[in-house]
Design an enzyme around this catalytic site. Structure first.
Site, PDB file in Angstrom:
ATOM      1  CG  HIS A 144      44.509 -75.741  24.136  1.00 25.77           C
ATOM      2  ND1 HIS A 144      44.168 -75.942  23.635  1.00 25.77           N
ATOM      3  CD2 HIS A 144      44.258 -76.833  24.830  1.00 25.77           C
ATOM      4  CE1 HIS A 144      42.907 -76.942  23.207  1.00 25.77           C
ATOM      5  NE2 HIS A 144      43.007 -77.466  24.588  1.00 25.77           N
ATOM      6  CD  GLU A 145      42.999 -77.621  29.045  1.00 26.21           C
ATOM      7  OE1 GLU A 145      42.736 -77.899  29.096  1.00 26.21           O
ATOM      8  OE2 GLU A 145      44.242 -78.970  28.156  1.00 26.21           O
ATOM      9  CD  GLU A 200      40.667 -79.904  22.334  1.00 26.00           C
ATOM     10  OE1 GLU A 200      41.545 -79.567  22.631  1.00 26.00           O
ATOM     11  OE2 GLU A 200      39.874 -79.768  23.713  1.00 26.00           O
TER      12      GLU A 200
END
Length: 269
Positions: A144-145, A200
């Protein structure tokens, strides 16, 4: 037309003309293909350089305080997971193969991790220890990051802020100061926050595929956010947050898992 008005108008128009629609990554199996609007004044190289300096300061501060982990079981574990994910990054963005990737673990109770522009990864031990993360769950967080960095969400946010500043200057020159203050509130809640939640969601989907391609079970993203939901009880309502609610996030991930499961199965073979 006054001289001040003319200068601000010309400056604003020049700035707006330098805004380009780009797509920083390939869509992948998850199909993230939203066009992003970037100002040429806010270059990739500039953002990467600025972040690298801030990252080094953070790492040096942790080292001076004796909380930077090197050679520990957790740091070796983190680096091994990172290398598998980094190897898959060029699937989404070819130039990521030339990034100067770094991975560091800080001994801190924070439930936090980050991958900044140019591939600078930092994890805090509290995230791993308090949530008792498995390797698959660590890969879900890290994927995700990394996705945020690949999509240049930081540069996109800076470009957006620059555009708002230009519009504010133009509005002020036209005598719409009070109206612009109201507009800024609207910008925060109607543009900045929803787009941040959109970013996100993109990071969730790309991170899910990165982890699957690296041989990590995509279902771990579900258990990860279930743990995060328990750890963040009492979080603000979704419309006031830059992050999707855990329920929304989990639903979106569950819908995407069938798209990446064949990649995971292939990687496992």
């Amino acid at each position: 037309m006054s001289g001040v008005w003319r200068v601000v108008l010309v400056t604003s128009l020049v700035g707006l003309s330098a805004c380009q629609a780009v797509n920083t990554t390939q869509g992948g199996a998850v199909g993230v293909d939203r066009k992003q609007y970037m100002f040429s004044m806010v270059s990739t190289e500039q953002v990467n350089q600025q972040y690298a300096q801030a990252y080094q300061q953070t790492v040096q501060k942790a080292a001076s305080e004796g909380v930077l982990e090197h050679g520990t079981a957790d740091s070796r574990r983190l680096n091994a997971i990172a290398q598998r994910l980094i190897a898959q990054a060029p699937v989404f963005r070819a130039d990521a193969a030339q990034w100067q990737w770094e991975v560091n673990l800080v001994d801190s109770p924070e439930l936090n991790a980050n991958c900044g522009p140019g591939g600078k990864i930092i994890f805090y031990s509290g995230l791993i220890d308090k949530l008792k993360l498995s390797d698959d769950e660590i890969a879900a967080v890290m994927g995700h990051e990394i996705a945020h960095a690949l999509r240049e969400h930081g540069r996109e946010a800076m470009s957006k802020a620059y555009g708002v500043q230009m519009a504010t200057q133009l509005g002020g020159a036209l005598g719409f100061g009070d109206a612009m203050q109201v507009a800024n509130v609207g910008v925060e809640y109607l543009m900045t926050l929803p787009n941040s939640r959109g970013n996100e969601n993109e990071a969730d989907l790309i991170g899910l595929e990165l982890a699957a391609r690296a041989g990590y079970d995509p279902n771990a993203a579900i258990s990860l956010w279930q743990k995060m939901a328990q750890a963040n009880a009492g979080a603000p309502p979704e419309f006031m947050s830059t992050h999707p609610s855990s329920g929304s996030r989990i639903s979106a991930l569950q819908a995407a898992i069938p798209k990446v499961m064949p990649l995971y199965q292939q990687a496992r073979r």
